[in-house]
Design a protein around this motif. Structure first.
Motif, short mmCIF file in Angstrom:
data_model
loop_
_atom_site.label_atom_id
_atom_site.label_comp_id
_atom_site.label_asym_id
_atom_site.label_seq_id
_atom_site.Cartn_x
_atom_site.Cartn_y
_atom_site.Cartn_z
N ARG A 114 38.11 1.68 -3.30
CA ARG A 114 37.51 1.20 -2.07
C ARG A 114 36.21 0.47 -2.40
O ARG A 114 35.43 0.93 -3.23
CB ARG A 114 37.20 2.36 -1.11
N ALA A 115 36.01 -0.66 -1.74
CA ALA A 115 34.79 -1.44 -1.95
C ALA A 115 34.20 -1.83 -0.62
O ALA A 115 34.91 -2.01 0.37
CB ALA A 115 35.09 -2.69 -2.78
N ASN A 116 32.87 -1.97 -0.60
CA ASN A 116 32.15 -2.49 0.56
C ASN A 116 31.50 -3.78 0.13
O ASN A 116 30.80 -3.83 -0.88
CB ASN A 116 31.12 -1.48 1.05
N LEU A 117 31.74 -4.84 0.91
CA LEU A 117 31.37 -6.19 0.50
C LEU A 117 30.69 -6.94 1.62
O LEU A 117 30.92 -6.69 2.80
CB LEU A 117 32.63 -6.95 0.07
N ALA A 118 29.89 -7.93 1.23
CA ALA A 118 29.19 -8.77 2.20
C ALA A 118 30.07 -9.91 2.71
O ALA A 118 29.89 -10.37 3.83
CB ALA A 118 27.91 -9.33 1.60
N SER A 119 31.03 -10.36 1.87
CA SER A 119 31.81 -11.54 2.26
C SER A 119 33.16 -11.55 1.57
O SER A 119 33.39 -10.82 0.60
CB SER A 119 31.05 -12.81 1.86
N ILE A 120 34.02 -12.42 2.04
CA ILE A 120 35.33 -12.62 1.41
C ILE A 120 35.12 -13.20 0.00
O ILE A 120 35.86 -12.87 -0.93
CB ILE A 120 36.22 -13.54 2.28
N ALA A 121 34.11 -14.02 -0.17
CA ALA A 121 33.81 -14.56 -1.50
C ALA A 121 33.48 -13.42 -2.47
O ALA A 121 33.88 -13.47 -3.65
CB ALA A 121 32.65 -15.56 -1.43
N ASP A 122 32.78 -12.40 -2.01
CA ASP A 122 32.49 -11.25 -2.85
C ASP A 122 33.78 -10.50 -3.20
O ASP A 122 33.94 -10.01 -4.32
CB ASP A 122 31.52 -10.30 -2.17
N MET A 123 34.70 -10.41 -2.25
CA MET A 123 35.99 -9.77 -2.51
C MET A 123 36.72 -10.54 -3.62
O MET A 123 37.25 -9.93 -4.56
CB MET A 123 36.84 -9.73 -1.24
#
Length: 159
Positions: A114-123
């Motif tokens: 599981r990850a928490n991200l600021a943006s789709i680019a970060d994903m």
């Protein structure tokens, strides 16, 4: 069911209430717990101490809203390392700070992270770190109808 290091060998309803209450709010005071379970504060403090010593309570933590700190996108990555790359993939996952939880699982995939991200680019950046050594399948979390909670506990029947 015998619990390693738990003197009575079994949890009872009072232990269950204490554990559930502390799971919901780890800052609940001994006095509040005592009122809730209708025991004295020293009795409750002793129960909590025994639960800690038995390894049933392993710590206390704060719940932090990832969204409130600027990480509104939560995702699950299913990760299947290519043959021979299991250890390298585990090390890569451990080194990605956006991954907040990871389990090695059975089935076609080896890891569920599981990850928490600021943006789709970060994903995309996180995926790019993994894909040279593994196949990924990503699911964006829309909502969480079940928040973190205790599993059903084996409770001793009262005589």
């Amino acid at each position: 069911m015998k619990r390693l290091g738990y003197e009575s060998g079994h949890l009872d309803r009072i232990d269950e209430t204490i554990l559930t209450t502390l799971m919901e709010n780890g800052r609940t005071t001994t006095a509040e717990l005592a009122r809730k379970v209708k025991l004295s504060s020293p009795s409750v403090a002793e129960r909590v101490k025994r639960l800690e010593e038995a390894g049933i309570i392993t710590g206390y933590s704060a719940n932090v809203s990832a969204e409130a700190v600027g990480l509104p996108i939560a995702v699950w990555f299913r990760v299947r390392p290519v043959p021979g790359e299991m250890q390298r993939v585990a090390e890569i996952i451990q080194g990605i700070p956006e991954i907040t939880q990871c389990d090695r699982v059975t089935g076609e995939d080896c890891f569920l992270a599981r990850a928490n991200l600021a943006s789709i680019a970060d994903m995309e950046r996180v995926i790019d770190l993994i894909v040279p050594y593994a196949m990924t399948n990503t699911s964006i979390i829309q909502s969480s109808p079940v928040q973190r909670r205790l599993p059903p506990l084996p409770i001793a029947e009262q005589d």
